[in-house]
Design an enzyme around this catalytic site. Structure first.
Site, PDB file in Angstrom:
ATOM      1  N   LYS A   1     -17.536  28.685 -29.159  1.00 22.85           N
ATOM      2  CA  LYS A   1     -17.918  27.990 -27.929  1.00 22.85           C
ATOM      3  C   LYS A   1     -17.276  28.537 -26.663  1.00 22.85           C
ATOM      4  O   LYS A   1     -16.120  28.933 -26.644  1.00 22.85           O
ATOM      5  CB  LYS A   1     -17.552  26.514 -28.040  1.00 22.85           C
ATOM      6  CG  LYS A   1     -18.393  25.770 -29.044  1.00 22.85           C
ATOM      7  CD  LYS A   1     -19.689  25.305 -28.443  1.00 22.85           C
ATOM      8  CE  LYS A   1     -19.413  23.980 -27.774  1.00 22.85           C
ATOM      9  NZ  LYS A   1     -20.563  23.364 -27.200  1.00 22.85           N
TER      10      LYS A   1
ATOM     11  N   GLN B   1      -7.247  -2.641   3.898  1.00 23.61           N
ATOM     12  CA  GLN B   1      -6.292  -1.773   3.200  1.00 23.61           C
ATOM     13  C   GLN B   1      -6.982  -1.052   2.040  1.00 23.61           C
ATOM     14  O   GLN B   1      -6.532   0.003   1.606  1.00 23.61           O
ATOM     15  CB  GLN B   1      -5.119  -2.620   2.692  1.00 23.61           C
ATOM     16  CG  GLN B   1      -4.027  -1.821   2.021  1.00 23.61           C
ATOM     17  CD  GLN B   1      -2.757  -2.637   1.846  1.00 23.61           C
ATOM     18  OE1 GLN B   1      -2.067  -2.944   2.806  1.00 23.61           O
ATOM     19  NE2 GLN B   1      -2.461  -3.022   0.617  1.00 23.61           N
TER      20      GLN B   1
ATOM     21  N   ASN C   1     -17.579  26.811 -22.935  1.00 27.34           N
ATOM     22  CA  ASN C   1     -18.205  25.707 -22.200  1.00 27.34           C
ATOM     23  C   ASN C   1     -18.017  25.847 -20.691  1.00 27.34           C
ATOM     24  O   ASN C   1     -16.915  26.148 -20.237  1.00 27.34           O
ATOM     25  CB  ASN C   1     -17.607  24.376 -22.655  1.00 27.34           C
ATOM     26  CG  ASN C   1     -17.822  24.129 -24.132  1.00 27.34           C
ATOM     27  OD1 ASN C   1     -18.856  24.496 -24.694  1.00 27.34           O
ATOM     28  ND2 ASN C   1     -16.835  23.517 -24.770  1.00 27.34           N
TER      29      ASN C   1
ATOM     30  N   THR D   1     -40.863  24.269 -11.395  1.00 28.81           N
ATOM     31  CA  THR D   1     -41.106  22.897 -10.949  1.00 28.81           C
ATOM     32  C   THR D   1     -41.274  22.107 -12.243  1.00 28.81           C
ATOM     33  O   THR D   1     -41.785  22.639 -13.234  1.00 28.81           O
ATOM     34  CB  THR D   1     -42.382  22.760 -10.081  1.00 28.81           C
ATOM     35  OG1 THR D   1     -43.514  23.109 -10.872  1.00 28.81           O
ATOM     36  CG2 THR D   1     -42.338  23.678  -8.855  1.00 28.81           C
ATOM     37  N   HIS D   2     -40.804  20.884 -12.227  1.00 33.44           N
ATOM     38  CA  HIS D   2     -40.799  20.052 -13.453  1.00 33.44           C
ATOM     39  C   HIS D   2     -40.026  20.737 -14.591  1.00 33.44           C
ATOM     40  O   HIS D   2     -40.295  20.482 -15.770  1.00 33.44           O
ATOM     41  CB  HIS D   2     -42.220  19.726 -13.938  1.00 33.44           C
ATOM     42  CG  HIS D   2     -43.132  19.229 -12.861  1.00 33.44           C
ATOM     43  ND1 HIS D   2     -43.319  17.903 -12.600  1.00 33.44           N
ATOM     44  CD2 HIS D   2     -43.882  19.912 -11.959  1.00 33.44           C
ATOM     45  CE1 HIS D   2     -44.162  17.763 -11.575  1.00 33.44           C
ATOM     46  NE2 HIS D   2     -44.506  18.971 -11.171  1.00 33.44           N
TER      47      HIS D   2
ATOM     48  N   SER E   1       0.819  -1.212   0.000  1.00 37.24           N
ATOM     49  CA  SER E   1       0.000   0.000   0.000  1.00 37.24           C
ATOM     50  C   SER E   1       0.855   1.265   0.000  1.00 37.24           C
ATOM     51  O   SER E   1       0.327   2.372  -0.017  1.00 37.24           O
ATOM     52  CB  SER E   1      -0.941   0.003   1.206  1.00 37.24           C
ATOM     53  OG  SER E   1      -0.218  -0.177   2.408  1.00 37.24           O
TER      54      SER E   1
ATOM     55  N   GLU F   1     -19.392  21.266 -15.185  1.00 38.00           N
ATOM     56  CA  GLU F   1     -19.645  19.906 -15.694  1.00 38.00           C
ATOM     57  C   GLU F   1     -18.767  18.883 -14.984  1.00 38.00           C
ATOM     58  O   GLU F   1     -19.203  17.788 -14.633  1.00 38.00           O
ATOM     59  CB  GLU F   1     -19.360  19.847 -17.195  1.00 38.00           C
ATOM     60  CG  GLU F   1     -20.316  20.678 -18.035  1.00 38.00           C
ATOM     61  CD  GLU F   1     -19.798  20.843 -19.463  1.00 38.00           C
ATOM     62  OE1 GLU F   1     -19.663  19.827 -20.161  1.00 38.00           O
ATOM     63  OE2 GLU F   1     -19.520  21.991 -19.866  1.00 38.00           O
TER      64      GLU F   1
ATOM     65  N   SER G   1     -13.629  25.485 -27.473  1.00 31.12           N
ATOM     66  CA  SER G   1     -13.622  24.252 -28.250  1.00 31.12           C
ATOM     67  C   SER G   1     -12.460  24.287 -29.225  1.00 31.12           C
ATOM     68  O   SER G   1     -12.081  25.343 -29.719  1.00 31.12           O
ATOM     69  CB  SER G   1     -14.941  24.134 -29.013  1.00 31.12           C
ATOM     70  OG  SER G   1     -14.780  23.338 -30.163  1.00 31.12           O
TER      71      SER G   1
ATOM     72  N   LYS H   1      -8.369   2.922   1.775  1.00 28.48           N
ATOM     73  CA  LYS H   1      -7.582   4.149   1.649  1.00 28.48           C
ATOM     74  C   LYS H   1      -7.735   4.925   0.354  1.00 28.48           C
ATOM     75  O   LYS H   1      -7.938   6.143   0.358  1.00 28.48           O
ATOM     76  CB  LYS H   1      -6.099   3.837   1.873  1.00 28.48           C
ATOM     77  CG  LYS H   1      -5.834   3.596   3.325  1.00 28.48           C
ATOM     78  CD  LYS H   1      -4.436   3.190   3.610  1.00 28.48           C
ATOM     79  CE  LYS H   1      -4.424   2.544   4.978  1.00 28.48           C
ATOM     80  NZ  LYS H   1      -5.304   1.347   5.059  1.00 28.48           N
TER      81      LYS H   1
END
Ligand code: ARG
Length: 458
Positions: free
Chosen positions: A283, A322, A285, A155-156, A23, A290, A277, A325
């Site tokens: 673009k 172990q 982004n 809502t929705h 480890s 995200e 992009s 971790k």
């Protein structure tokens, strides 16, 4: 290479088997906690008369040398020494000679590793608490600028009722406040010392567990040695609190992503938290939002992975443990990184008030107001709902909104309508009048901001 535990073995494992079992590749992150725990342990060994003063002085000196080297990244770990505990012990013996072999008196790697993890997670949890507060502060700062900025409430994902943008941001403040509480609460159960539980059953040496607990800043000791070395609840709790925190961040990320789109245009991420992009020049982004949304999955993964590791384990220590971790380290890194980015994103985002204002004027989110209006004048709410529904339909046919409909149309629907409906229908009035406790009314939002600032100041 002979192992520190090699006495009863007649041959050594091949390097690739060692590699699989080791480890050290990841638990070297515990080096400072490991040395801190060892320093407390030897201090206690001396106080309890188990080791002589000169021996302990030599061991402490050696450990301090290793600590300095560790901080500078100058320690050479070896896979053959399996984990951080054996590596440090071996390096100590290399540094100060055979007396280094006395460090492990009255201790096992099982209580040692548990101690390291408690120390590590206590430190990390405290840092995370501060980072959560920073995000909360960023939300409150933005909220203060936008008490009277209106956006459609949904809502929705359909326009429902207009709300104060500050009110929307503050919803996340309170989610994070619960997250803060969960981390804080977890510290109570985490801050308990497993050191001195030995391999599983305690030890014959006259150790003083209370003393090492005190030296390490723990509030007390585990009552049961088997529980002390087998317990990983504190990591589960950490991962669980982290999962929920990430859920909250992810939900706001989703909203920021939607709001950044051409379709909404409610906010624009600062250039520092967006990317372009490689092919489409136009673009911009919202990558960071995200990515945080995406990283939420790995924190959930770590929670489930640990729960699954633990569910069938007999007492006490098993090597399976172990596997606790990497998920924990990964979650710590993910949560800290996400919170830091998040605070910056919220602080710097541009809020497009004009688009928001335009939006609340071009929908039917004030329709409830009309129904309430009729109900206040005595019409049963269910009937009022029906009347207003018909008026909305009429507007849709005419291609207009409720504020554009002439009074004659209203009168034809119900003689309870009067000129004052045009005031009642104004989005600002709609929001201002929601004065019930915890609602979006401006007075309530201002109260909430004051409350939030008080919490942050504590
Ligand atoms: N590397 C081990 C772990 O992380 C340390 C404890 C090892 N104990 C043992 N008896 N093999 O769990």
């Amino acid at each position: 290479m002979t192992k520190l535990w090699g006495g009863r073995f007649t041959k050594t494992a091949e390097a690739w088997v060692d590699e699989f079992g080791a480890s050290i590749g990841f638990d070297q992150q515990l080096v400072e906690e490991d040395i801190e725990g060892s320093l407390a342990h030897v201090t206690m060994l001396e106080k309890s008369g188990i080791l002589a003063n000169e021996e302990v002085e030599q061991i402490k000196k050696g450990l301090h040398i290793l600590l300095e080297k560790a901080k500078k990244g100058e320690l050479n770990y070896s896979v053959a020494n399996e984990d951080i505990h054996l590596n440090i012990e071996k390096l100590l013996i290399d540094e100060i000679g055979p007396v280094g072999g006395k460090l492990h008196t009255g201790r096992s790697r099982n209580d040692q590793v548990a101690t390291d993890m408690h120390l590590y997670l206590r430190k990390q949890t405290k840092e995370i608490l501060q980072l959560v507060k920073n995000v909360q502060a960023a939300l409150v700062e933005q909220a203060k600028q936008h008490v009277e900025t209106l956006i459609p409430g949904y809502t929705h994902l359909q326009r429902a009722q207009p709300i104060s943008f500050a009110h929307h941001l503050l919803a996340y403040f309170w989610m994070l406040e619960r997250d803060y509480g969960r981390y804080e609460d977890s510290l109570k159960r985490l801050n308990v010392s497993p050191l001195g539980a030995g391999a599983l059953a305690g030890t014959t040496f006259p150790i003083d567990r209370e003393y090492t607990a005190e030296l390490l800043g723990f509030d007390g000791i585990y009552e049961n040695s088997l529980d002390a070395v087998s317990d990983r609840d504190f990591i589960v709790e950490f991962l669980s609190a982290s999962s929920l925190l990430m859920t909250h961040l992810s939900r706001l990320c989703e909203e920021l992503i939607l709001w950044s789109s051409q379709e909404f245009q409610f906010v624009e991420m600062d250039d520092a938290f967006a990317t372009g992009s490689s092919i489409m020049p136009q673009k911009k982004n919202p990558d960071m939002a995200e990515l945080i949304r995406g990283k939420t999955g790995r924190v959930y993964g770590s929670l489930f992975s640990l729960l699954t590791v633990l569910k069938g384990l007999p007492l006490a220590y098993n090597k399976d443990m172990q596997e606790d971790k990497e998920g924990m380290f990964d979650a710590v890194k993910t949560v800290k990184g996400s919170l830091a980015i998040f605070a910056g994103m919220i602080q710097t985002m541009k809020v497009k008030e004009e688009t928001m204002t335009k939006a609340v004027h071009q929908d039917f989110s004030n329709a409830t107001e009309l129904a309430d209006y009729l109900a206040t004048k005595g019409m049963p709410f269910r009937e009022a709902h029906e009347v207003v529904g018909k008026l909305v339909l009429l507007c849709i046919e005419k291609g207009i909104y409720l504020l554009d409909l002439p009074l004659s149309d209203y009168k034809a629907a119900s003689d309870l309508f009067d000129e004052d409906i045009y005031d009642v229908l104004q989005p600002k009035t709609v929001v201002a009048r929601r004065t019930s406790a915890g609602g979006t009314g401006f007075t309530e939002v201002k109260k909430a901001i004051t409350k939030a600032e008080k919490i942050l100041a504590n």
